[in-house]
Scaffold this motif. Structure first.
Motif, short mmCIF file in Angstrom:
data_model
loop_
_atom_site.label_atom_id
_atom_site.label_comp_id
_atom_site.label_asym_id
_atom_site.label_seq_id
_atom_site.Cartn_x
_atom_site.Cartn_y
_atom_site.Cartn_z
N ARG B 64 0.80 -1.23 0.00
CA ARG B 64 0.00 0.00 0.00
C ARG B 64 0.83 1.27 0.00
NH1 ARG B 64 -5.04 -2.04 1.79
NH2 ARG B 64 -4.72 -4.23 2.17
N LEU B 251 -2.77 6.79 -3.74
CA LEU B 251 -3.59 6.68 -4.96
C LEU B 251 -2.68 6.55 -6.18
CD1 LEU B 251 -3.56 9.65 -6.65
CD2 LEU B 251 -4.63 10.33 -4.51
N SER B 253 -2.82 7.04 -10.71
CA SER B 253 -3.51 7.41 -11.94
C SER B 253 -3.47 6.23 -12.90
CB SER B 253 -2.82 8.60 -12.60
OG SER B 253 -1.62 8.16 -13.23
N HIS B 270 0.75 19.91 0.22
CA HIS B 270 1.06 18.59 0.75
C HIS B 270 0.75 17.44 -0.22
CE1 HIS B 270 1.45 16.27 4.74
NE2 HIS B 270 2.02 15.64 3.75
N LEU B 281 1.05 7.55 -12.21
CA LEU B 281 1.48 8.49 -11.18
C LEU B 281 1.08 7.90 -9.83
CD1 LEU B 281 0.21 11.75 -12.90
CD2 LEU B 281 2.58 10.96 -12.78
N MET B 283 0.90 8.61 -5.74
CA MET B 283 0.89 9.76 -4.84
C MET B 283 0.45 9.41 -3.44
SD MET B 283 -0.82 12.74 -6.99
CE MET B 283 -0.47 12.88 -8.71
N MET B 306 -5.26 16.04 -4.38
CA MET B 306 -5.39 16.32 -5.80
C MET B 306 -5.19 17.81 -6.08
SD MET B 306 -6.21 13.46 -7.50
CE MET B 306 -4.59 13.34 -6.84
N ALA B 308 -3.36 19.80 -4.33
CA ALA B 308 -1.92 20.05 -4.20
C ALA B 308 -1.18 19.57 -5.44
CB ALA B 308 -1.38 19.35 -2.95
N PHE B 316 -1.02 17.88 -14.63
CA PHE B 316 -1.77 16.72 -14.13
C PHE B 316 -3.29 16.96 -14.12
CE2 PHE B 316 1.82 15.03 -11.12
CZ PHE B 316 2.60 14.78 -12.24
N LEU B 321 -7.62 9.98 -11.62
CA LEU B 321 -7.50 9.17 -10.42
C LEU B 321 -8.12 7.81 -10.72
CD1 LEU B 321 -7.10 8.81 -7.33
CD2 LEU B 321 -9.39 9.73 -7.06
N LEU B 322 -7.31 6.78 -10.58
CA LEU B 322 -7.78 5.44 -10.93
C LEU B 322 -8.21 4.66 -9.71
CD1 LEU B 322 -8.01 3.27 -13.13
CD2 LEU B 322 -5.63 2.67 -12.67
N ARG B 323 -7.43 4.77 -8.65
CA ARG B 323 -7.70 3.94 -7.48
C ARG B 323 -7.13 4.61 -6.24
NH1 ARG B 323 -9.03 -1.51 -6.78
NH2 ARG B 323 -8.21 -2.53 -4.93
N THR B 324 -7.88 4.57 -5.16
CA THR B 324 -7.40 5.03 -3.87
C THR B 324 -7.41 3.85 -2.92
OG1 THR B 324 -9.60 5.56 -3.02
CG2 THR B 324 -8.47 7.28 -4.25
N TRP B 325 -6.58 3.92 -1.90
CA TRP B 325 -6.60 2.86 -0.90
C TRP B 325 -5.99 3.40 0.39
CZ3 TRP B 325 -3.33 2.99 -5.07
CH2 TRP B 325 -1.98 3.09 -4.80
#
Lengths: 915, 405
Positions: B64, B251, B253, B270, B281, B283, B306, B308, B316, B321-325
């Motif tokens: 992660r 996250l 991209s 930040h 990408l 982040m 995002m 930031a 950018f 944004l493809l996936r968050t965790w």
């Protein structure tokens, strides 16, 4: 052209022009880029990322694993599905190989954010969702209904009938009824992409891309932050392919997607069609495509039954085993267990996967339904209802019933769960976007992997733009088959927001450029600007750093010159500073004194009304976190000044202690930072200026001693005067409410003119205080510095039973004589200014090889007008005992010799304080 | 730079049944646990070892994190362990025989305020005196290294400069973990998944058995490597430790053509960003403020991140944004880890790495294995003893860490 007369809902009376890969085409309003290209027979629109194989359109909406393109006009945007790009005049797009290209030009579109609150949020305006919304609206709920497509109706094609009416008429009537409710909000082109705890759902509304040109002043996309009492997930299902060899070619599609293309866009995606299915739904596709003029052969591994939908197509029991391609790479024939069949379109359907993402985002557990061959929502979650196909209910009557809140009788299952047919595993694609095959899964299990999460990472299946919408369950199933374990023992990988990819800028919203963070200015900002101040960012504040005067050669003074001039003027005559950004907290209540005794290291409760005391605050570790003065207003009231940066954190700190540890204390805390403007008037002539401002106040040293305050009035405006000094000079802090601040400031400037009053900025303030050895918390300290280290043992009470940090002072390390302590440093060469942050080492003529033991660092460094030389403050190990010693500061390639001194370099006797 | 990933080996690890007794039981099959196992075998010849993992190997923070590796820490104690780790990273691909895609592309830590500049200069000077590569760069020099960073003056918090560590880099996190796991397995160490520790059996100041969902396991020595769940294990032992577990989100991209040649981190605006080998990408930003063991966070953290990202990298804007965790980071009061002795003589603690755990992986694995083998803290971990919260000998990295804890 494959457009079929009499089909579709695009507006054929109007023609739109667009360009794809340099070739001009036409389409109609209502088309997507994919439907318009397919209408022209363009089947290959992308290349695959690893193997560079041709790729077409596999599904008709956001679940499509293959049709990623790059938009070039009206604005470059990478990695969009052709199936979700609404056609507009002048659109320019190109094919890509699985990687997008970011724009070189700035995105000037606006993005924004709105909030919505409702009793019921319904996600999906298909039959189940529409009825759920109608039921809630009739009940009187505030309802938000969102759907990601441009039109409501979900999977309805227009061939169905609902309540004896054409299904699309039913949709229109239901929408009309909903629109008539004042508390119903319908958001189309809006994708609910994330579901968080307590009914919080994020949705992205696409507002302008389908309009050409985009209207001025309208945000391109909007993030809706919806807080719902109840969330109804009516998001339908994704059709699942059956994996066969070479199943990645252009011209291979999901069955319902081909049917949708026909009914929505009037596009017949093939003339010679083979349908391979183990589920009844695909029979509708076969019948409809045949009805539109295609020659259709349907193969089904199940025994032929008489009750499925009839139509003008051939049907036999059989299996598709693989495909062949023509010179363009698109499908030209299929291999079946009965031989070869020519075709230009192969439709695959192995059943349906409920679209349960929004249920899973909030940790809803899925359970495997062996009859369906799919994972569906398991145990219900509070506040969430899943209805229709998303719940595994695939028949229209059942969807409508669930939408009404009823529980329908489950229909008998007739489908056969079939994941793949026999064939070369290396050519059986599972994730078409990642070029990942059954052989890759076999390699993963062969390597010892037993978890679907490991298989995902080994094969990259499910990691592309579609996040496994069509491939995820297949991957779990094939892994289970290869391992010889039940699929339910493996489960699926985790569904994570967002449901579909979202542009960064949409999430950034308006928080860009100057709105990235609020700019805070004082009541005097306009005066500072007019005076030519140079500003610095201090937290969110813009503070005047210095006021350069016109220079001799026509420019303006540089900072060093301006600051030396300002410093000299303050110590010689009088200066004035805008100190309004200092944090101010009014602490009030019968226990205010007791509370502050716990917060500060020194005693505050003993302070008498009218008096001022300097205080230090520490964290639990005994390290200084803030400092400032405290005014006792009356028996139950104190006004606490914090540093500028400390205003919000210290209020938080106080509230946390008050609310969690000392709730018995009768104290309220109120931020009054912006209610009071504060101007220190500083210097030997300050008494003249303040005396002139407040002629009724006796400003003599005897009548108005140091560290006292008095209220007065100036022209009927209340003004507070406090004898506080952050420079060692005679000084008053003049405070007034912000509204009257500009007038009072101008008046002070005018009254001070005969005495040469000089406005000065933060830089001069820093120099003046450093000359006196007053630390700035956060510059001369870093969270590892105790009051004792600062030479402020006098500010630490030995009498109080307890206060925050007290226990830590007893720890061995806090008593270590080699702790870093605040001292002064004088470079032996009085013209050398040490860079702040420089490290300090033992005296040496030559830098030893690393690691070089470090003694501390330079925290503040200035040129001093009063001293006629440079000086610095520093934290040095055992520094108080090293006064008089010589040390070395490496600067670039040089070694600068310095002498350690006490930290008070100007007026150590304190003779200037009372003027 | 965007490239397809190398093939994995044909075989990774066995799936053994737990035996009834091991010389060493490592609790936690993440990066730290697996690296410890590898170095126990490689450096000390200790192979009668079990690594117990409650889920799937390397499925916690190791799966992660945002894969950043650097050693430009402020304090001597931190610099020593992270630099030790970085030197190991530099030879790790060979050691593991695994293509871990370690790419030394450098890290820029941006400064946006006068205080940022002071802190940056202080850290660069400290790094250099400690023998760690570090430079202070002007905005123009920043733009030369990373042309897509917005160094213009017309943003809310203009870039005043940056620190630069050229030897910093990224690696493919799963591959790293699998490389360690494969080597440990080859050495005969048992990697036991789906095996949750539910208690300990003790005798005086010794832990004699580890109770698990797959039965009791007798142990000679226990090494706790459970990251965010360390506090749960310590509760079972009745050992208090100042650990707070927070969600930390990250996250990615979709795949993009190469645009970002280095790593950029910013505290004031930040976000931290790199572009992985395949082109996505990657982040991260700050921790979610509340405590919890759920591997997910609140969405406003992502939105702020995002903002930031687009502020610092205007190009950018239309990346997606493809996936968050979320992972769970265990944070200590001084933002430094806790490693070493516990009140139990045969139990060693390794926790509190906050956001620094991944980059430390080989370093802590090496040092913890050495600690277990010799029964005393390795010199690099000695400053991070649990008792520093009693003595006050803190190693306060708040000012120097990538993330404000």
């Amino acid at each position: 052209m494959t457009r079929v007369d009499g089909y579709g809902r695009v507006d054929r009376t109007r023609t739109l022009r667009f360009t794809f890969d340099g070739v001009s085409y036409t389409g109609h309003p209502g088309d997507t880029l994919a439907s318009a290209l397919l209408a022209h027979g363009v089947r290959t629109i992308a290349r695959s990322v690893k193997q560079d194989r041709p790729r077409g359109v596999t599904a008709v909406w956001s679940e499509d694993p293959t049709g990623l393109v790059q938009v070039e006009e009206p604005f470059p945007e990478p990695m969009l599905l052709a199936t979700t790009i609404e056609l507009v005049d002048g659109l320019v797009a190109s094919s890509i190989g699985g990687r997008g290209r970011l724009a070189e030009v700035p995105d000037t579109a606006r993005y924004d954010r709105r909030y919505a609150h409702c009793e019921t949020l319904v996600v999906g305006a298909g039959p189940a969702g529409l009825l759920a919304a109608r039921t809630a609206a009739r009940r009187g709920d505030r309802v938000v209904l969102v759907d990601d497509r441009p039109a409501a109706g979900g999977s309805l094609t227009g061939t169905e009938r609902i309540c004896g009416r054409d299904a699309l008429d039913f949709v229109a009537d239901t929408l009309a009824e909903l629109r008539a409710h004042p508390d119903v909000r319908i958001l189309l082109r809006t994708t609910a992409f994330g579901h968080y705890d307590d009914g919080f759902v994020l949705a992205l509304e696409r507002r302008t891309d389908h309009l050409a040109p985009a209207p001025q002043g309208l945000s391109r996309q909007r993030v809706w932050r919806i807080r719902a009492g109840h969330v109804v997930v009516a998001t339908g299902a994704h059709e699942r392919p059956i994996v066969v060899a070479d199943n990645d070619r252009p011209g291979i599609m999901l069955a319902a997607s081909a049917r949708d293309l026909l009914h929505r866009y009037g596009v017949l995606a093939g003339r010679r069609v083979v349908v391979f299915t183990s589920d009844d739904a695909a029979y509708d596709a076969a019948a409809d495509l045949a009805g539109a003029g295609a020659e259709v052969t349907l193969l089904d591994p199940r025994p032929v039954r008489g009750d499925s939908r009839s139509g003008d197509y051939r049907r036999s029991r059989g299996l598709v085993l693989g495909t062949g391609a023509g010179p363009d790479g698109a499908i030209s024939h299929v291999f079946t267990d009965q031989g070869e069949l020519p075709c230009d379109l192969l439709l695959l359907s192995g059943g349906w996967n409920p679209t349960s993402h929004l249920f899973s985002h909030v940790r809803g557990a899925l359970r495997y339904d062996a009859e369906l061959g799919a994972f569906r929502p398991g145990e219900a979650l509070a506040g969430v209802t899943v209805v229709g196909a998303a719940n595994g209910t695939f028949d229209l009557a059942g969807c409508l019933a669930e939408g009404r809140g009823e529980t329908p009788e489950p229909l008998p299952r007739t489908n056969l769960v079939l994941w793949r047919t026999d064939g070369d595993p290396a050519r059986q694609y599972v994730d078409l976007q990642r070029d990942s095959t059954v052989a890759d899964i076999a390699r993963a299990t062969g390597a010892g992997l037993r978890s679907v999460e490991h298989v995902k990472r080994y094969t990259t299946i499910g990691t592309a733009h579609d996040q496994g919408k069509t491939s995820g369950v297949l991957a779990s199933a094939i892994t289970a088959e290869l391992l010889g374990v039940p699929i339910e023992s493996l489960g699926t990988t985790t569904f994570r927001p967002p449901y579909t990819p979202i542009a960064f800028a949409a999430l950034a919203g308006r928080e860009r450029g100057q709105l990235f963070d609020p700019v805070r200015t004082t009541a005097l900002h306009a005066w500072h600007v007019a005076r030519g101040a140079v500003f610095e960012d201090v937290g969110q504040w813009k503070r005047a750093r210095y006021y350069p005067l016109p220079g001799e050669a026509g420019g303006t003074e540089d900072m060093d010159t301006a600051v030396l001039r300002e410093c000299a003027a303050v110590r010689r005559d009088v200066g004035i500073l805008d100190g309004s950004t200092l944090g101010k907290i009014e602490v009030r209540g019968p226990d205010a004194g007791a509370f502050l005794d716990m917060i500060y290291t020194n005693l505050m409760s003993s302070l008498r009304p009218g008096r001022v005391r300097y205080g230090v605050m520490c964290g639990l570790d005994g390290m200084v976190i803030d400092d400032g003065t405290v005014l006792r207003l009356d028996d139950e009231g104190f006004l606490v000044y914090t540093t500028t940066g400390g205003a919000a954190p210290i209020l938080d700190h106080m509230e946390e202690w008050l609310q969690t540890e000392w709730p018995h204390l009768r104290v309220t805390l109120t931020s009054v930072t912006e209610q009071w403007a504060t101007f220190p008037v500083v210097g030997p002539r300050s008494r003249d200026v303040v005396g002139a401002l407040a002629p009724h106040v006796d400003v003599s040293a005897a009548a108005f001693p140091f560290m006292t305050w008095q209220d007065t009035e100036v022209d009927g405006v209340p003004v507070r005067l406090a004898r506080i000094s952050f420079s060692g000079e005679l000084a008053w802090e003049v405070s007034v409410d912000g509204w009257h601040a500009p007038a009072l400031w101008r008046r002070l400037i005018a009254l001070g003119e005969p005495y040469g009053i000089t406005p000065y900025g933060t830089e001069t303030m820093h120099v003046l205080r450093a000359e006196k050895g007053y630390p700035i918390i956060g510059q001369d300290t870093d969270g590892t510095v105790s009051p004792q280290d600062l030479g402020m043992s006098w500010a630490v009470s030995t009498k109080k039973v307890d206060f925050i940090g007290k226990r830590s002072f007893a720890r061995a390390e806090n008593r270590n004589p080699l702790r870093k302590q605040l001292v002064g440093l004088l470079p032996l060469d009085p013209t050398v200014k040490l860079p702040e942050g420089s490290q300090i080492i033992e005296q040496t003529a030559e830098l030893p090889p690393p690691p070089v033991p470090m003694l501390g660092h330079v925290t503040s460094s200035y040129r001093s007008a009063a001293l006629g030389r440079t000086f610095a403050l520093a934290l040095v190990k055992g520094g108080h005992a090293r006064i008089g010693e010589r040390l070395t500061v490496p600067v670039g390639g040089d070694l600068v010799p310095v002498e350690v001194t006490g930290s008070v370099l100007v007026d150590p006797e304190g003779t200037r304080r009372d003027g | 730079m965007a490239e397809n990933l190398p093939e994995h080996p044909d075989f990774l690890w066995r799936t053994p049944e737990p035996r009834r007794s091991y010389d060493v039981v490592v609790v936690g099959g993440g990066g730290h646990g697996l690296a410890t196992a590898h170095y126990l075998a490689k450096n000390h010849g200790i192979t009668n070892v079990a690594v117990l993992e409650k889920g799937w190997l390397a499925g916690g923070n190791m799966a992660r994190n945002t894969t950043l590796i650097r050693s430009n820490y402020l304090w001597d104690e931190s610099a020593a362990i992270y630099e030790h780790a970085l030197k190991l990273w530099e030879g790790l691909e060979e050691d593991l025989g695994y293509p871990i895609l370690f790419s030394q592309r450098g890290v820029l830590n941006l400064a946006h305020t006068e205080q940022d500049v002071r802190d940056s200069v202080r850290r660069v000077e400290a790094n250099r005196l400690n023998g760690i590569d570090a430079e202070w760069l002007s905005p123009d020099e920043v733009a030369k290294i990373c042309p897509i960073v917005n160094v213009s003056g017309d943003i809310r918090y203009p870039v005043h400069g940056a620190t630069y560590q050229p030897r910093a880099g990224i690696a493919k996190h799963d591959y790293v973990a699998w490389g360690f796991a494969r080597r440990a397995d080859e050495a005969g160490i048992d990697l036991i998944q789906d095996c949750e520790v539910v208690g300990f059996e003790t005798d005086g100041d010794l832990v004699t058995r580890v109770r698990t969902t797959r039965g009791d396991i007798a142990c000679g020595t226990v090494a706790l490597c459970a990251a965010g769940h360390t506090s749960v294990l310590l509760d079972m032992l009745g050992v208090p430790a100042p650990l707070q577990s927070h969600p930390l989100q990250a996250l990615v991209s979709e795949l993009l053509e190469p645009v970002h040649p280095t790593i950029v981190m910013s505290n004031a605006v930040h976000v931290y960003v790199s572009q992985a080998h395949k082109g996505e990408l990657v982040m991260g930003a700050g921790v979610d403020s509340y405590n919890g063991y759920g591997q997910r966070g609140a969405f406003h953290i992502i939105e702020r991140q995002m903002a930031a990202a687009v502020e610092l990298f205007p190009m950018f804007a239309r990346a997606h944004l493809l996936r968050t965790w979320g992972g769970i980071v265990d944070v200590t009061p001084d933002a430094s880890p806790i490693v070493g002795h516990t009140p139990y003589a045969n139990v060693y603690l390794n926790s509190g790495w906050g956001t620094g755990g991944f980059k430390a992986t080989p370093g802590i694995g090496w040092c913890l294995a050495d600690t277990v083998a010799h029964g005393r803290p390795h010199p690099y971990v000695a400053p991070f003893a649990l008792d520093r919260f009693t003595t006050g000998a803190l190693v306060d990295e708040h000012g120097a860490a990538a993330v404000a804890h």
